[in-house]
Scaffold this active site. Sequence first.
Site, PDB file in Angstrom:
ATOM      1  N   PRO A   2      18.691  83.151  60.096  1.00  0.00           N
ATOM      2  CG  PRO A   2      17.577  84.670  58.747  1.00  0.00           C
ATOM      3  CD  PRO A   2      18.398  83.426  58.692  1.00  0.00           C
ATOM      4  CD  GLU A   3      18.738  79.772  65.494  1.00  0.00           C
ATOM      5  OE1 GLU A   3      18.150  79.256  66.441  1.00  0.00           O
ATOM      6  OE2 GLU A   3      19.953  79.627  65.286  1.00  0.00           O
ATOM      7  CE  LYS A  59      13.311  79.635  63.749  1.00  0.00           C
ATOM      8  NZ  LYS A  59      13.625  78.295  63.231  1.00  0.00           N
ATOM      9  NE  ARG A 249      18.031  71.926  60.497  1.00  0.00           N
ATOM     10  CZ  ARG A 249      17.871  72.446  59.302  1.00  0.00           C
ATOM     11  NH1 ARG A 249      16.977  71.948  58.488  1.00  0.00           N
ATOM     12  NH2 ARG A 249      18.630  73.438  58.917  1.00  0.00           N
TER      13      ARG A 249
END
Length: 282
Positions: A2-3, A59, A249
Amino acid sequence: MPELPDVEGFRNVLQSCAKGRTIRRVDVRDPGVLHGVSARRLRDSLEGRRVTRAERHGKWLLARTGGPTLALHFGMTGLLLCADPDDAAEPHDRVLLTVGRDHQLRYRDQRKLQGLRLADDDFDVVRLLRDQGPDALTVDREEFEDVLASHRGRVKSVLIDQSALAGLGNLLADEILWRAGLRPNTPANVLAEPERRRLYTEMRRTLRPAVAACRVPPRPTWLTGHRDDPDPHCPRCGTHLRRTRMAGRTTVWCPGARRRGVRAADDFETTARRARAGSGSR
DNA sequence: CAGATTGTTCTCAT
DNA sequence: TATGAGAACAATCT
């Protein structure tokens, strides 16, 4: 997963499933997803209240009731769905909210990295969102450029830093930088005015279809459509894509020529738009 | 079994 | 003070 686009989708789920309806039952099947509130207090605070608004910042998803506010964060694997209360819940359905007679919101999360919080009042909501930067979907160009100008770190790190700008995650950041033809390791505050402007434009051009799709769509013309290929190549120029690590990341970027790639992307979008307009008007 | 994962937060070093 | 690296968190997949 989820972004911002995913959470915007969950906001629509919350809205259509629960808005205007009364929370009749709060069933916490796994208290491990609750943060700063017990299952009992969550139930006592929410049962009998009506969901008045569904809001999103970055978010975070907020379910307003006029009194306390339920705040949901989906971590990497969370999602929100609307079900029939009679349907069997799945093992990862951690919290069930029965709203009205025949709707049930389900917070489902395979892992438990984030979860649910309860804000007792509006001050609590402000406290919860205090460290969040402006929302990526509503920030205006001037404020966006201020964010870039005030950070010396790498532009990729700044884009996914929720306290600088709220809503973008790893996939979106790579996608937007790729479209803008910028290298992710460029310090944010050295970007020239045309580059800052381009980054803002490409952020908007990326977010619009992503929000419509409720995710970053892995289209063949997008970086996201190729980042997980075994031997990924740039869909614009064919250059072998680089995979590095940044801000903890996986970062995928194209080391190829830049301006040419940007024009190619613009041309693609423009051509697609003309094609749609053309077919619609004839 | 080692290593990876689209999120956040903390510690430690620079 | 700001930034970056790494770990931790939980659960699963390759």
